[in-house]
Design a protein around this motif. Structure first.
Motif, PDB file in Angstrom:
ATOM      1  N   ALA A 247       0.829  -1.206   0.000  1.00  0.00           N
ATOM      2  CA  ALA A 247       0.000   0.000   0.000  1.00  0.00           C
ATOM      3  C   ALA A 247       0.863   1.257   0.000  1.00  0.00           C
ATOM      4  O   ALA A 247       0.596   2.222  -0.726  1.00  0.00           O
ATOM      5  N   LEU A 248       1.920   1.236   0.795  1.00  0.00           N
ATOM      6  CA  LEU A 248       2.807   2.395   0.864  1.00  0.00           C
ATOM      7  C   LEU A 248       3.619   2.561  -0.416  1.00  0.00           C
ATOM      8  O   LEU A 248       3.960   3.682  -0.798  1.00  0.00           O
ATOM      9  N   THR A 249       3.919   1.454  -1.094  1.00  0.00           N
ATOM     10  CA  THR A 249       4.635   1.539  -2.365  1.00  0.00           C
ATOM     11  C   THR A 249       3.827   2.304  -3.400  1.00  0.00           C
ATOM     12  O   THR A 249       4.355   3.177  -4.112  1.00  0.00           O
ATOM     13  N   VAL A 250       2.527   1.998  -3.494  1.00  0.00           N
ATOM     14  CA  VAL A 250       1.667   2.718  -4.448  1.00  0.00           C
ATOM     15  C   VAL A 250       1.587   4.191  -4.074  1.00  0.00           C
ATOM     16  O   VAL A 250       1.639   5.075  -4.936  1.00  0.00           O
ATOM     17  N   MET A 251       1.499   4.475  -2.760  1.00  0.00           N
ATOM     18  CA  MET A 251       1.451   5.866  -2.315  1.00  0.00           C
ATOM     19  C   MET A 251       2.709   6.622  -2.729  1.00  0.00           C
ATOM     20  O   MET A 251       2.644   7.749  -3.244  1.00  0.00           O
ATOM     21  N   VAL A 252       3.876   6.012  -2.534  1.00  0.00           N
ATOM     22  CA  VAL A 252       5.132   6.672  -2.899  1.00  0.00           C
ATOM     23  C   VAL A 252       5.229   6.865  -4.411  1.00  0.00           C
ATOM     24  O   VAL A 252       5.703   7.903  -4.894  1.00  0.00           O
ATOM     25  N   LEU A 253       4.769   5.876  -5.185  1.00  0.00           N
ATOM     26  CA  LEU A 253       4.744   6.029  -6.638  1.00  0.00           C
ATOM     27  C   LEU A 253       3.935   7.252  -7.059  1.00  0.00           C
ATOM     28  O   LEU A 253       4.362   8.047  -7.904  1.00  0.00           O
ATOM     29  N   MET A 254       2.757   7.413  -6.450  1.00  0.00           N
ATOM     30  CA  MET A 254       1.910   8.546  -6.800  1.00  0.00           C
ATOM     31  C   MET A 254       2.507   9.868  -6.324  1.00  0.00           C
ATOM     32  O   MET A 254       2.413  10.886  -7.015  1.00  0.00           O
ATOM     33  N   LEU A 255       3.129   9.860  -5.146  1.00  0.00           N
ATOM     34  CA  LEU A 255       3.790  11.077  -4.658  1.00  0.00           C
ATOM     35  C   LEU A 255       4.922  11.486  -5.598  1.00  0.00           C
ATOM     36  O   LEU A 255       5.083  12.665  -5.927  1.00  0.00           O
ATOM     37  N   CYS A 256       5.715  10.508  -6.029  1.00  0.00           N
ATOM     38  CA  CYS A 256       6.823  10.804  -6.948  1.00  0.00           C
ATOM     39  C   CYS A 256       6.308  11.283  -8.306  1.00  0.00           C
ATOM     40  O   CYS A 256       6.891  12.173  -8.923  1.00  0.00           O
ATOM     41  N   ARG A 257       5.229  10.683  -8.744  1.00  0.00           N
ATOM     42  CA  ARG A 257       4.717  11.001 -10.084  1.00  0.00           C
ATOM     43  C   ARG A 257       4.044  12.364 -10.136  1.00  0.00           C
ATOM     44  O   ARG A 257       4.120  13.074 -11.148  1.00  0.00           O
ATOM     45  N   TYR A 258       3.383  12.776  -9.029  1.00  0.00           N
ATOM     46  CA  TYR A 258       2.588  13.997  -9.064  1.00  0.00           C
ATOM     47  C   TYR A 258       2.904  14.987  -7.946  1.00  0.00           C
ATOM     48  O   TYR A 258       3.293  16.113  -8.201  1.00  0.00           O
TER      49      TYR A 258
ATOM     50  N   GLY B  66      -1.758  11.316  -4.343  1.00  0.00           N
ATOM     51  CA  GLY B  66      -1.125  10.328  -3.483  1.00  0.00           C
ATOM     52  C   GLY B  66      -1.151  10.634  -1.998  1.00  0.00           C
ATOM     53  O   GLY B  66      -0.720   9.805  -1.194  1.00  0.00           O
ATOM     54  N   ARG B  67      -1.652  11.784  -1.565  1.00  0.00           N
ATOM     55  CA  ARG B  67      -1.671  12.135  -0.146  1.00  0.00           C
ATOM     56  C   ARG B  67      -2.938  11.587   0.509  1.00  0.00           C
ATOM     57  O   ARG B  67      -4.037  12.020   0.204  1.00  0.00           O
ATOM     58  N   SER B  68      -2.802  10.630   1.432  1.00  0.00           N
ATOM     59  CA  SER B  68      -3.969  10.037   2.092  1.00  0.00           C
ATOM     60  C   SER B  68      -3.659   9.751   3.555  1.00  0.00           C
ATOM     61  O   SER B  68      -2.928   8.806   3.879  1.00  0.00           O
ATOM     62  N   THR B  69      -4.249  10.546   4.451  1.00  0.00           N
ATOM     63  CA  THR B  69      -4.112  10.318   5.890  1.00  0.00           C
ATOM     64  C   THR B  69      -4.763   8.998   6.291  1.00  0.00           C
ATOM     65  O   THR B  69      -4.256   8.272   7.149  1.00  0.00           O
ATOM     66  N   VAL B  70      -5.875   8.659   5.646  1.00  0.00           N
ATOM     67  CA  VAL B  70      -6.593   7.420   5.966  1.00  0.00           C
ATOM     68  C   VAL B  70      -5.712   6.200   5.706  1.00  0.00           C
ATOM     69  O   VAL B  70      -5.631   5.285   6.533  1.00  0.00           O
ATOM     70  N   LEU B  71      -5.035   6.182   4.563  1.00  0.00           N
ATOM     71  CA  LEU B  71      -4.193   5.034   4.231  1.00  0.00           C
ATOM     72  C   LEU B  71      -3.032   4.901   5.218  1.00  0.00           C
ATOM     73  O   LEU B  71      -2.733   3.799   5.692  1.00  0.00           O
ATOM     74  N   VAL B  72      -2.393   5.994   5.556  1.00  0.00           N
ATOM     75  CA  VAL B  72      -1.268   5.956   6.494  1.00  0.00           C
ATOM     76  C   VAL B  72      -1.723   5.443   7.851  1.00  0.00           C
ATOM     77  O   VAL B  72      -1.057   4.608   8.480  1.00  0.00           O
ATOM     78  N   ALA B  73      -2.885   5.904   8.320  1.00  0.00           N
ATOM     79  CA  ALA B  73      -3.395   5.466   9.625  1.00  0.00           C
ATOM     80  C   ALA B  73      -3.774   3.987   9.602  1.00  0.00           C
ATOM     81  O   ALA B  73      -3.484   3.245  10.557  1.00  0.00           O
ATOM     82  N   LEU B  74      -4.406   3.542   8.529  1.00  0.00           N
ATOM     83  CA  LEU B  74      -4.800   2.136   8.427  1.00  0.00           C
ATOM     84  C   LEU B  74      -3.580   1.223   8.437  1.00  0.00           C
ATOM     85  O   LEU B  74      -3.571   0.178   9.110  1.00  0.00           O
ATOM     86  N   VAL B  75      -2.546   1.608   7.730  1.00  0.00           N
ATOM     87  CA  VAL B  75      -1.327   0.799   7.692  1.00  0.00           C
ATOM     88  C   VAL B  75      -0.692   0.723   9.082  1.00  0.00           C
ATOM     89  O   VAL B  75      -0.213  -0.335   9.504  1.00  0.00           O
ATOM     90  N   ALA B  76      -0.706   1.819   9.823  1.00  0.00           N
ATOM     91  CA  ALA B  76      -0.148   1.816  11.174  1.00  0.00           C
ATOM     92  C   ALA B  76      -0.901   0.839  12.075  1.00  0.00           C
ATOM     93  O   ALA B  76      -0.290   0.106  12.876  1.00  0.00           O
ATOM     94  N   VAL B  77      -2.229   0.803  11.951  1.00  0.00           N
ATOM     95  CA  VAL B  77      -3.030  -0.127  12.746  1.00  0.00           C
ATOM     96  C   VAL B  77      -2.697  -1.578  12.378  1.00  0.00           C
ATOM     97  O   VAL B  77      -2.572  -2.444  13.252  1.00  0.00           O
ATOM     98  N   LEU B  78      -2.530  -1.857  11.095  1.00  0.00           N
ATOM     99  CA  LEU B  78      -2.191  -3.212  10.662  1.00  0.00           C
ATOM    100  C   LEU B  78      -0.811  -3.635  11.173  1.00  0.00           C
ATOM    101  O   LEU B  78      -0.611  -4.783  11.575  1.00  0.00           O
TER     102      LEU B  78
END
Length: 443
Positions: free
Chosen positions: A253-264, A406-418
């Motif tokens: 999940a974080l890999t896709v986020m970083v890809l989008m951050l780098c791309r845009y 690529g900026r998503s607080t929800v995704l970062v929080a969900l990953v931390a819980v997992l």
């Protein structure tokens, strides 16, 4: 110093050195090939990539050949593993050369993905075979911890180096994705030739059974069921695999986020279909080196994990080492990731590379120690299948959650819980680590 001494002891074994050489060449070719595909699919200026498009590409490339996993395991327990390493790498060399031709020809996307799928399908056999063969090139079972720290991690670093070569070529003005893929094909060829240095029967399996191809489907189904049944009797291995699957999900999940951050987000500030602040080609050119830096830092984390894990796993126990890695990730991932700025996120790439690889080394050791050799190929193939399915599922979730930039607080929080849940799952019950262990196979 302890790691250095044990590494030197391993390198004295000719079989270990030669298997390591095959792994280094094979996985460096993987790095070249995969990043060349990323440059073509994600960072081509004419393509407006979205998280959904990335997830779709991952599903096309990963999910179908994950189904090869059970077949690979049954065959790896019946075929000479040296021959798998030889033939698999030679076949990938031919298929990767075909991918280069398709890129040059500008064929429809489905043909390109089919070619890439063929290369990565064979990859399942090779990687599972490398793991299943490792116990055959070490002298004592206790050396498996160090061997698992050195060999797969060295392979990951080799893949990172291959990827880094592609990034370096792009920085020098190299723009031929087809030429880069062809370079990967040549390295695959070298890996196949290196496998000739190993004996035909050196890597097992210990009992070689004949398999008629017309019975392959039935045999595969029975083999998969037998492997699963064996795994259910090895609760420690099953827990470790579950924990590693969850950590792989988080990493995906974080890999896709970083890809989008780098791309845009870190380039022109606009997502796909939005009005950007600069020309698209320039933004893409700026984003690709940032992705390269993220890959390099993650690779550095893998290296540090290889140095720390033999000491940490022996001191805490493999399960508690996995739990500690997940706990560290649970704390640091939101602290750094929620900034969505390059320096903290790239720092997180290093730390998550470290924690993910530390957990993988311990998981590999648990599985190799707890699973009988006659089932090891099947279990490692299942392990590989879970690895890829988790990554694809994570990409699908990211496609639903991530905004265009690529900026998503929800995704970062969900990953931390997992990550936190994984730490609870992996840890040994209080006092269990101090009890004498009767057999490696018991939980």
């Amino acid at each position: 110093m302890v790691v250095a001494r044990e590494l030197w002891a391993l390198l004295r074994f000719r079989g270990f050195r030669r298997l390591l050489t095959v792994r280094l060449l094979s996985q460096s070719a993987d790095g070249i090939y995969q990043v060349a595909l990323a440059a073509y699919v994600v960072f081509s200026p004419e393509r407006q990539t979205s998280a959904a498009a990335i997830a779709s590409a991952m599903a096309v490339l990963l999910l179908p050949y994950s189904l090869v996993g059970p077949f690979a395991g049954v065959l790896l327990d019946r075929w000479r593993r040296r021959q798998v390493l030889l033939g698999g790498n030679l076949l990938r060399a031919v298929l990767a050369a075909g991918t280069a031709v398709l890129i040059t020809a500008g064929v429809p996307d489905w043909m390109f993905y089919l070619s890439a799928l063929s290369v990565t399908a064979v990859n399942r056999f090779v990687l599972a075979c490398l793991s299943a063969a490792l116990p055959h090139v070490v002298a004592e079972k206790r050396q498996l911890v160090t061997a698992n720290a050195i060999s797969p991690t060295a392979g990951t670093i080799a893949a990172t180096a291959g990827a880094g070569l592609v990034f370096a070529l792009h920085l020098t003005g190299w723009e031929s994705d087809a030429g880069t893929v062809l370079l990967g094909a040549l390295v695959y060829l070298g890996a196949g030739l290196a496998a000739l240095g190993l004996g035909r029967d050196q890597l097992g399996p210990e009992t070689l059974a004949r398999l008629r191809m017309r019975a392959a489907v039935t045999d595969t189904v029975h083999g998969l069921l037998d492997g699963l049944a064996h795994l259910t009797r090895r609760r420690t291995a099953a827990r470790a695999l579950t924990a590693m699957t969850l950590m792989r999900f988080c990493y995906g999940a974080l890999t896709v986020m970083v890809l989008m951050l780098c791309r845009y987000a870190w380039t022109d500030g606009a997502g796909p279909g939005e009005a950007g602040g600069g020309d698209t080609a320039g933004a893409t050119t700026a984003g690709f080196p940032l992705l390269g830096l993220a890959v390099a830092l993650s690779g550095a984390g893998f290296l540090v994990a290889a140095l720390l894990t033999p000491w940490g796993a022996r001191r805490l126990g493999n399960r508690n080492w996995i739990a500690l890695a997940a706990l560290v990730a649970a704390v640091l991932e939101p602290a750094l990731g929620l900034t969505f700025t390059p320096v903290p996120v790239l720092t997180a790439a290093f730390l998550l590379g470290l924690t993910t690889q530390a957990a993988k080394i311990a998981t590999d050791t648990i599985v190799q120690s707890a699973v009988d050799d006659t089932f090891r190929g099947r279990v490692f193939s299942l392990y590989d299948m879970l690895f890829n399915a988790a990554f694809v599922a994570a990409a699908a979730l990211a496609a639903l959650v991530l905004p265009p930039d690529g900026r998503s607080t929800v995704l970062v929080a969900l990953v931390a819980v997992l990550y936190a849940a994984t730490a609870l799952l992996a840890r040994e019950p209080h006092g269990a680590a101090r009890q004498p262990r009767r057999r490696p196979a018991e939980s």
